[in-house]
Design a protein around this motif. Structure first.
Motif, PDB file in Angstrom:
ATOM      1  N   CYS A 156       0.804  -1.224   0.000  1.00 47.17           N
ATOM      2  CA  CYS A 156       0.000   0.000   0.000  1.00 47.17           C
ATOM      3  C   CYS A 156       0.837   1.275   0.000  1.00 47.17           C
ATOM      4  O   CYS A 156       0.290   2.368  -0.141  1.00 47.17           O
ATOM      5  N   GLY A 157       2.170   1.140   0.159  1.00 50.82           N
ATOM      6  CA  GLY A 157       3.041   2.313   0.132  1.00 50.82           C
ATOM      7  C   GLY A 157       3.104   3.082   1.429  1.00 50.82           C
ATOM      8  O   GLY A 157       3.775   4.112   1.514  1.00 50.82           O
ATOM      9  N   ARG A 158       2.421   2.608   2.462  1.00 43.62           N
ATOM     10  CA  ARG A 158       2.382   3.301   3.744  1.00 43.62           C
ATOM     11  C   ARG A 158       3.756   3.269   4.423  1.00 43.62           C
ATOM     12  O   ARG A 158       4.449   2.262   4.373  1.00 43.62           O
ATOM     13  N   HIS A 159       4.144   4.359   5.072  1.00 44.20           N
ATOM     14  CA  HIS A 159       5.372   4.426   5.859  1.00 44.20           C
ATOM     15  C   HIS A 159       5.002   4.400   7.343  1.00 44.20           C
ATOM     16  O   HIS A 159       4.195   5.208   7.805  1.00 44.20           O
ATOM     17  N   ASP A 160       5.583   3.462   8.079  1.00 49.40           N
ATOM     18  CA  ASP A 160       5.375   3.376   9.521  1.00 49.40           C
ATOM     19  C   ASP A 160       6.723   3.197  10.207  1.00 49.40           C
ATOM     20  O   ASP A 160       7.699   2.784   9.572  1.00 49.40           O
ATOM     21  N   GLN A 161       6.764   3.490  11.490  1.00 50.30           N
ATOM     22  CA  GLN A 161       7.983   3.291  12.262  1.00 50.30           C
ATOM     23  C   GLN A 161       7.854   2.023  13.103  1.00 50.30           C
ATOM     24  O   GLN A 161       6.848   1.806  13.777  1.00 50.30           O
ATOM     25  N   TRP A 162       8.911   1.194  13.042  1.00 51.32           N
ATOM     26  CA  TRP A 162       8.942  -0.070  13.752  1.00 51.32           C
ATOM     27  C   TRP A 162      10.252  -0.171  14.520  1.00 51.32           C
ATOM     28  O   TRP A 162      11.219   0.531  14.213  1.00 51.32           O
ATOM     29  N   PRO A 163      10.305  -1.036  15.547  1.00 51.88           N
ATOM     30  CA  PRO A 163      11.561  -1.184  16.294  1.00 51.88           C
ATOM     31  C   PRO A 163      12.722  -1.557  15.376  1.00 51.88           C
ATOM     32  O   PRO A 163      12.597  -2.434  14.524  1.00 51.88           O
ATOM     33  N   ARG A 164      13.853  -0.890  15.551  1.00 49.05           N
ATOM     34  CA  ARG A 164      15.034  -1.191  14.742  1.00 49.05           C
ATOM     35  C   ARG A 164      15.553  -2.586  15.086  1.00 49.05           C
ATOM     36  O   ARG A 164      15.600  -2.962  16.250  1.00 49.05           O
ATOM     37  N   PRO A 165      15.936  -3.388  14.079  1.00 50.90           N
ATOM     38  CA  PRO A 165      16.405  -4.750  14.345  1.00 50.90           C
ATOM     39  C   PRO A 165      17.653  -4.774  15.219  1.00 50.90           C
ATOM     40  O   PRO A 165      18.590  -4.008  15.007  1.00 50.90           O
ATOM     41  N   GLU A 166      17.621  -5.655  16.216  1.00 47.85           N
ATOM     42  CA  GLU A 166      18.772  -5.861  17.085  1.00 47.85           C
ATOM     43  C   GLU A 166      18.980  -7.353  17.295  1.00 47.85           C
ATOM     44  O   GLU A 166      18.044  -8.148  17.157  1.00 47.85           O
ATOM     45  N   LEU A 167      20.197  -7.722  17.629  1.00 45.43           N
ATOM     46  CA  LEU A 167      20.537  -9.115  17.874  1.00 45.43           C
ATOM     47  C   LEU A 167      21.382  -9.184  19.135  1.00 45.43           C
ATOM     48  O   LEU A 167      22.326  -8.404  19.307  1.00 45.43           O
ATOM     49  N   CYS A 168      21.030 -10.111  20.032  1.00 49.73           N
ATOM     50  CA  CYS A 168      21.791 -10.305  21.265  1.00 49.73           C
ATOM     51  C   CYS A 168      22.773 -11.462  21.064  1.00 49.73           C
ATOM     52  O   CYS A 168      22.358 -12.607  20.859  1.00 49.73           O
ATOM     53  N   CYS A 169      24.059 -11.166  21.099  1.00 47.93           N
ATOM     54  CA  CYS A 169      25.088 -12.187  20.943  1.00 47.93           C
ATOM     55  C   CYS A 169      25.313 -12.888  22.286  1.00 47.93           C
ATOM     56  O   CYS A 169      25.202 -12.253  23.343  1.00 47.93           O
ATOM     57  N   PRO A 170      25.611 -14.189  22.287  1.00 51.33           N
ATOM     58  CA  PRO A 170      25.894 -14.888  23.550  1.00 51.33           C
ATOM     59  C   PRO A 170      27.036 -14.275  24.351  1.00 51.33           C
ATOM     60  O   PRO A 170      27.124 -14.493  25.564  1.00 51.33           O
ATOM     61  N   CYS A 171      27.908 -13.497  23.690  1.00 50.20           N
ATOM     62  CA  CYS A 171      29.007 -12.874  24.433  1.00 50.20           C
ATOM     63  C   CYS A 171      28.529 -11.715  25.298  1.00 50.20           C
ATOM     64  O   CYS A 171      29.285 -11.172  26.098  1.00 50.20           O
ATOM     65  N   GLY A 172      27.273 -11.324  25.130  1.00 51.26           N
ATOM     66  CA  GLY A 172      26.709 -10.234  25.910  1.00 51.26           C
ATOM     67  C   GLY A 172      26.517  -8.952  25.137  1.00 51.26           C
ATOM     68  O   GLY A 172      25.840  -8.028  25.618  1.00 51.26           O
ATOM     69  N   ALA A 173      27.058  -8.851  23.935  1.00 47.19           N
ATOM     70  CA  ALA A 173      26.917  -7.639  23.129  1.00 47.19           C
ATOM     71  C   ALA A 173      25.526  -7.589  22.485  1.00 47.19           C
ATOM     72  O   ALA A 173      24.991  -8.606  22.048  1.00 47.19           O
ATOM     73  N   VAL A 174      24.937  -6.403  22.467  1.00 52.01           N
ATOM     74  CA  VAL A 174      23.696  -6.159  21.746  1.00 52.01           C
ATOM     75  C   VAL A 174      24.065  -5.445  20.449  1.00 52.01           C
ATOM     76  O   VAL A 174      24.703  -4.390  20.480  1.00 52.01           O
ATOM     77  N   LEU A 175      23.683  -6.025  19.327  1.00 50.96           N
ATOM     78  CA  LEU A 175      24.119  -5.526  18.022  1.00 50.96           C
ATOM     79  C   LEU A 175      22.964  -4.863  17.291  1.00 50.96           C
ATOM     80  O   LEU A 175      21.872  -5.424  17.185  1.00 50.96           O
ATOM     81  N   ARG A 176      23.202  -3.671  16.781  1.00 49.16           N
ATOM     82  CA  ARG A 176      22.221  -2.967  15.959  1.00 49.16           C
ATOM     83  C   ARG A 176      22.439  -3.357  14.499  1.00 49.16           C
ATOM     84  O   ARG A 176      23.529  -3.165  13.953  1.00 49.16           O
ATOM     85  N   ILE A 177      21.401  -3.911  13.872  1.00 51.71           N
ATOM     86  CA  ILE A 177      21.502  -4.413  12.506  1.00 51.71           C
ATOM     87  C   ILE A 177      21.212  -3.274  11.520  1.00 51.71           C
ATOM     88  O   ILE A 177      20.173  -2.607  11.640  1.00 51.71           O
ATOM     89  N   PRO A 178      22.063  -3.017  10.546  1.00 55.16           N
ATOM     90  CA  PRO A 178      21.817  -1.925   9.592  1.00 55.16           C
ATOM     91  C   PRO A 178      20.653  -2.261   8.664  1.00 55.16           C
ATOM     92  O   PRO A 178      20.458  -3.418   8.283  1.00 55.16           O
ATOM     93  N   VAL A 179      19.877  -1.244   8.340  1.00 53.53           N
ATOM     94  CA  VAL A 179      18.739  -1.423   7.436  1.00 53.53           C
ATOM     95  C   VAL A 179      18.826  -0.427   6.294  1.00 53.53           C
ATOM     96  O   VAL A 179      19.465   0.616   6.406  1.00 53.53           O
ATOM     97  N   ARG A 180      18.167  -0.761   5.203  1.00 49.46           N
ATOM     98  CA  ARG A 180      18.133   0.111   4.029  1.00 49.46           C
ATOM     99  C   ARG A 180      17.156   1.253   4.299  1.00 49.46           C
ATOM    100  O   ARG A 180      16.042   1.021   4.777  1.00 49.46           O
ATOM    101  N   PRO A 181      17.515   2.503   4.003  1.00 49.49           N
ATOM    102  CA  PRO A 181      16.594   3.625   4.218  1.00 49.49           C
ATOM    103  C   PRO A 181      15.297   3.432   3.458  1.00 49.49           C
ATOM    104  O   PRO A 181      15.265   2.835   2.385  1.00 49.49           O
ATOM    105  N   ALA A 182      14.207   3.954   4.027  1.00 48.85           N
ATOM    106  CA  ALA A 182      12.893   3.786   3.403  1.00 48.85           C
ATOM    107  C   ALA A 182      12.845   4.400   2.015  1.00 48.85           C
ATOM    108  O   ALA A 182      12.148   3.910   1.131  1.00 48.85           O
ATOM    109  N   SER A 183      13.606   5.489   1.782  1.00 49.49           N
ATOM    110  CA  SER A 183      13.605   6.124   0.460  1.00 49.49           C
ATOM    111  C   SER A 183      14.155   5.180  -0.601  1.00 49.49           C
ATOM    112  O   SER A 183      13.668   5.120  -1.727  1.00 49.49           O
ATOM    113  N   GLU A 184      15.190   4.392  -0.238  1.00 49.41           N
ATOM    114  CA  GLU A 184      15.742   3.434  -1.186  1.00 49.41           C
ATOM    115  C   GLU A 184      14.782   2.283  -1.411  1.00 49.41           C
ATOM    116  O   GLU A 184      14.639   1.776  -2.522  1.00 49.41           O
TER     117      GLU A 184
END
Length: 237
Positions: free
Chosen positions: A60-88
């Protein structure tokens, strides 16, 4: 949807990451477009701008905001996953085939009779008035819990949850976000009613999240204060 390889910069561990899927209001499942080969960053602290990402629905072409993807590594680090901008993402969709259909605006099945409000004298009266209003909009099985739960959800109906703020202070940004997250987790629409109105940032955030906001006076008559509420009033359940 395929997983993408992610390497933890803290310990070097490799992961296969699959982005979470969320429901667009048009019914299409959408997911943040993970950027393969992008730089993964450890999360040291959270901020509003970093924790949310704009995602475009390809149907439908709608733009909404959603939680940014993250991943919890067993080493204890929380990783922010890069995403493609909505314009692209929008450019990519325009270059491909057009959607199979474009959802048309809904209209009420039949004119509704005039709403008959009830006078509000207590906080419980405010919840009852909101329940009457939701039934008038066409929601079925509107129920009130005998006691207010910790989630602060005052009303539940088929496909909907609602919160009623009967305090004397404007409803806050946090109230809007918490209600929206509760609705997201339950895959239902969330609606907010307030006696004292809304803080400016709360209204702006509700617009971005498509949360209908209504304000009520002591006569018990809800009035829409943003576009999602106007749409809900127009279309009904």
């Amino acid at each position: 949807m395929e997983s993408v390889p992610v390497r933890c910069p803290a310990c070097g561990r490799d992961h296969a990451y699959l982005a979470p899927v969320y429901p667009c209001p048009c019914g299409t499942p959408v997911a943040p477009p993970v950027l393969p080969g992008g730089t993964v960053e450890p999360v040291t602290h959270h901020t509003w701008n970093d924790d949310w990402v704009t995602v475009r629905c390809r149907t439908c072409g709608r733009h909404d905001q959603w939680p940014r993807p993250e991943l919890c590594c067993p080493c204890g680090a929380v990783l922010r996953i890069p995403v493609r901008p909505a314009s692209e993402s929008a450019s990519g969709a325009a270059a491909g085939a057009p959607p199979s259909h474009i959802p048309l605006p809904r209209t009420a099945a039949a004119p509704r009779p005039a709403f008959r409000p009830m006078t509000i004298r207590t906080g419980r009266d405010a919840v009852t008035a909101a329940a009457l209003y939701l039934r008038w909009l066409g929601y079925r099985n509107v129920v009130q819990p005998p006691e207010r739960p910790s989630s602060r959800i005052d009303l539940r109906a088929t496909g909907l949850i609602a919160q009623v703020d009967s305090t004397t202070r404007p409803t806050t940004l946090r109230d809007v976000e918490c209600l929206w997250l509760n609705g997201l987790n339950a895959s239902v629409t969330s609606v907010l009613f307030s006696l004292a109105g809304y803080a400016r940032d709360a209204r702006e955030r509700a617009d971005g999240l498509a949360v209908p906001l209504f304000v009520m006076d002591l006569t018990g008559t809800p009035q829409p204060v943003n576009s999602p509420a106007d749409e809900l009033l127009s279309t009904g359940a």
